[in-house]
Design an enzyme around this catalytic site. Structure first.
Site, PDB file in Angstrom:
ATOM      1  N   ASP A  13       0.658   0.068   5.108  1.00 32.18           N
ATOM      2  CA  ASP A  13       1.733   0.367   5.439  1.00 32.18           C
ATOM      3  C   ASP A  13       2.315   1.613   4.482  1.00 32.18           C
ATOM      4  O   ASP A  13       3.552   1.774   4.113  1.00 32.18           O
ATOM      5  CB  ASP A  13       2.907  -0.290   5.446  1.00 32.18           C
ATOM      6  CG  ASP A  13       2.757  -1.540   6.569  1.00 32.18           C
ATOM      7  OD1 ASP A  13       2.358  -1.353   7.751  1.00 32.18           O
ATOM      8  OD2 ASP A  13       2.509  -2.986   6.034  1.00 32.18           O
ATOM      9  N   LYS A  16      -0.446   6.161   5.955  1.00 29.20           N
ATOM     10  CA  LYS A  16      -1.544   6.794   6.392  1.00 29.20           C
ATOM     11  C   LYS A  16      -1.680   7.697   7.348  1.00 29.20           C
ATOM     12  O   LYS A  16      -2.136   8.606   7.479  1.00 29.20           O
ATOM     13  CB  LYS A  16      -2.746   5.848   6.466  1.00 29.20           C
ATOM     14  CG  LYS A  16      -2.967   5.138   5.031  1.00 29.20           C
ATOM     15  CD  LYS A  16      -4.144   3.834   5.370  1.00 29.20           C
ATOM     16  CE  LYS A  16      -3.648   2.723   6.285  1.00 29.20           C
ATOM     17  NZ  LYS A  16      -2.524   1.887   5.772  1.00 29.20           N
ATOM     18  N   GLY A  40      -0.849  -0.450  12.337  1.00 26.71           N
ATOM     19  CA  GLY A  40       0.108   0.555  12.806  1.00 26.71           C
ATOM     20  C   GLY A  40       0.422   1.649  11.735  1.00 26.71           C
ATOM     21  O   GLY A  40       0.468   1.638  10.828  1.00 26.71           O
ATOM     22  N   HIS A  41       0.709   2.848  12.562  1.00 24.94           N
ATOM     23  CA  HIS A  41       0.623   4.063  11.713  1.00 24.94           C
ATOM     24  C   HIS A  41       2.054   4.723  12.826  1.00 24.94           C
ATOM     25  O   HIS A  41       1.964   4.618  13.980  1.00 24.94           O
ATOM     26  CB  HIS A  41      -0.396   5.215  11.913  1.00 24.94           C
ATOM     27  CG  HIS A  41      -1.823   4.863  11.443  1.00 24.94           C
ATOM     28  ND1 HIS A  41      -1.573   3.900  10.178  1.00 24.94           N
ATOM     29  CD2 HIS A  41      -3.123   4.925  11.551  1.00 24.94           C
ATOM     30  CE1 HIS A  41      -2.933   3.937   9.747  1.00 24.94           C
ATOM     31  NE2 HIS A  41      -3.491   4.419  10.697  1.00 24.94           N
ATOM     32  N   GLN A 223      -4.620  -1.279   7.455  1.00 32.00           N
ATOM     33  CA  GLN A 223      -4.241  -1.937   6.368  1.00 32.00           C
ATOM     34  C   GLN A 223      -4.358  -1.239   4.861  1.00 32.00           C
ATOM     35  O   GLN A 223      -4.351   0.015   4.771  1.00 32.00           O
ATOM     36  CB  GLN A 223      -5.097  -3.353   6.349  1.00 32.00           C
ATOM     37  CG  GLN A 223      -4.660  -4.180   7.377  1.00 32.00           C
ATOM     38  CD  GLN A 223      -5.675  -4.050   8.875  1.00 32.00           C
ATOM     39  OE1 GLN A 223      -6.663  -3.366   8.636  1.00 32.00           O
ATOM     40  NE2 GLN A 223      -4.935  -4.347   9.894  1.00 32.00           N
ATOM     41  N   THR A 238      -6.708  -9.371   5.214  1.00 32.49           N
ATOM     42  CA  THR A 238      -7.521  -9.168   6.785  1.00 32.49           C
ATOM     43  C   THR A 238      -8.757  -9.583   6.831  1.00 32.49           C
ATOM     44  O   THR A 238      -9.254 -10.194   5.750  1.00 32.49           O
ATOM     45  CB  THR A 238      -7.179  -7.546   7.127  1.00 32.49           C
ATOM     46  OG1 THR A 238      -7.419  -7.615   8.453  1.00 32.49           O
ATOM     47  CG2 THR A 238      -8.206  -6.626   6.435  1.00 32.49           C
TER      48      THR A 238
END
Length: 428
Positions: A13, A16, A40-41, A223, A238
């Protein structure tokens, strides 16, 4: 033309998507090389905000060819839903390419993820419940389902039967759940063969040919470094390798073809899920960072835990990724703080530790040792050079650069793709 790797240098987070999108107009391919729809981006273009979960951020740039590499685990229903959502907003997704070797998340992976996490109770890891871990487990156990299997019904059925032989025993006898029907899974997966077929390719071959033709390839991880299954805060990690080394195995590009590794660091620190977090704040400063920074997971919707910048983590990320550059994001969020603490080391049971502790126990016991820097009140969102920043903001950036052992080449000062200070060119 060498390849470029973009990695999260904290717990994910970090922004990126903004970095990838900023570079998108100057690269030819953007490759997602690991993770799944647990990442998520968020990308902001003008007054439009895009939340991407499985698709590479480069899909928002028309000139870029977006690629989902072999190291990604793909929920086909989620992929097609995300593609449709972008198409409805006028985004051209026709250039998307999907590796034939990427593994598929099936409904039984999602089921096992959720029941296992609930079964762990207070010992749960904090997964997203989207089947990522079980899919990677099957991949390593050599009972996984790959994209290419969708195009051979006989092979697909054999693999699903083999995978469910043991999983149904666990579901019924351990978790008191109903067994999963093989035919139902086969039928559900086969429906994805036709819509996915046009985008499936040998992506390793494609990317290496592109590099031979002097195309620019940007490799994008999901991640962050501290969530890497080998180098992160295990077991609160992860199930794949978001570090730079994972870019090679997850894309089929050799390490000698990479010459730049860009680490994304927030000007403070956040993480989602369980696990140690030495600089975490539980006071009004933490809530202020969360509110101003919009710290809510793009994929999960969960509030992020917030804390001050952690220099030992930044140095660790520089080391394990071989960072050549840092993109510092969300500097604007710190505007208005009278002073800004930076963690420069830890106290572990009375002993000063300047680097990341080598054991899980020591990291759990670590408390931050802070240095305090003066803050600033000026709005920096319009800054486009270091000289535009207030003196205290420049001093903060310089302090983080020295503490991270890596040059800061770009600085994010707002949400929009143009709200960035370029210090050193990230491509040339």
């Amino acid at each position: 033309m060498p390849a470029i790797v973009l990695v999260g240098a904290q717990w994910g987070d970090e922004g990126k998507g903004k970095a990838t999108d900023l570079l998108g107009g100057r690269v030819d391919y953007v490759v997602r090389y690991q993770g799944g729809n647990n990442a998520g981006h968020t990308v902001v273009i003008g007054d439009r905000k895009f939340a991407l979960h499985l698709l590479p951020s480069g899909i928002l740039t028309p000139e870029v060819t977006p690629v989902i590499g072999n190291g990604v685990v793909v929920d086909p229903a989620v992929l097609l839903e995300e593609i449709e959502g972008l198409q409805q907003r006028g985004v051209d997704t026709s250039k998307l390419i999907l590796s034939a070797n990427a593994h598929l998340i099936t409904p039984y992976h999602v089921t096992l993820d959720k029941v296992t996490e609930r079964f762990l109770g207070k010992s749960r890891i904090g997964t997203t419940g989207r089947g990522i871990g079980p899919t990677y487990s099957d991949k390593i156990a050599r009972i996984g389902i790959r994209v290419q299997d969708l195009f051979d019904e006989s092979i697909l059925r054999q693999k699903i039967e083999g995978a469910l032989t043991n999983k149904n025993q666990v579901l019924v006898k351990v978790y008191n759940r109903r067994a999963i029907d093989v035919d139902a899974i086969v039928d559900e997966l086969l429906q994805f063969a036709e819509p996915l077929a046009p985008m499936v390719a040998d992506t390793s071959l494609l990317l290496n040919q592109a590099l031979d033709e002097d195309r620019v390839v940007l490799l994008e991880g999901g991640q962050g470094t501290l969530l890497d299954v080998d180098h992160g805060t295990y077991p609160f990690v992860t199930s794949s390798n978001p570090t730079a080394g994972g870019a090679c195995t997850g894309s089929g590009i050799g390490p000698t073809r990479i010459d730049r590794v860009i680490g994304i660091l927030k000007a403070y620190t956040t993480r989602v899920g369980s696990g140690p977090f030495p600089t975490e704040l539980f006071d009004e400063d933490g809530e202020r960072l969360r509110t101003i920074g919009g710290e809510r997971g793009v994929t999960t919707g969960r509030d992020r835990r917030c804390g001050w910048f952690d220099a030992p983590i930044a140095r660790f990320a520089t080391r394990v990724n071989g960072l050549t550059d840092i993109f510092l994001t969300k500097l604007d969020v710190l505007t208005g703080f009278e002073q800004i603490p930076v963690c420069v080391a830890y106290d572990v049971d009375g002993v000063r530790v300047d680097e990341l502790p080598e054991t899980q126990t020591a990291f759990h016991h670590a408390t931050p040792i802070y240095e305090y820097l003066p803050g600033w009140d000026e709005d920096i969102s319009a800054a486009r050079s270091l000289e535009d920043l207030p003196a205290n903001a420049r001093s903060y950036v310089e302090f983080l650069q020295d503490a991270s052992n890596c040059r800061i080449s770009a600085i994010g000062v707002g949400q929009d793709r143009n709200a960035t200070i370029s210090v050193h060119d990230l491509i040339d």
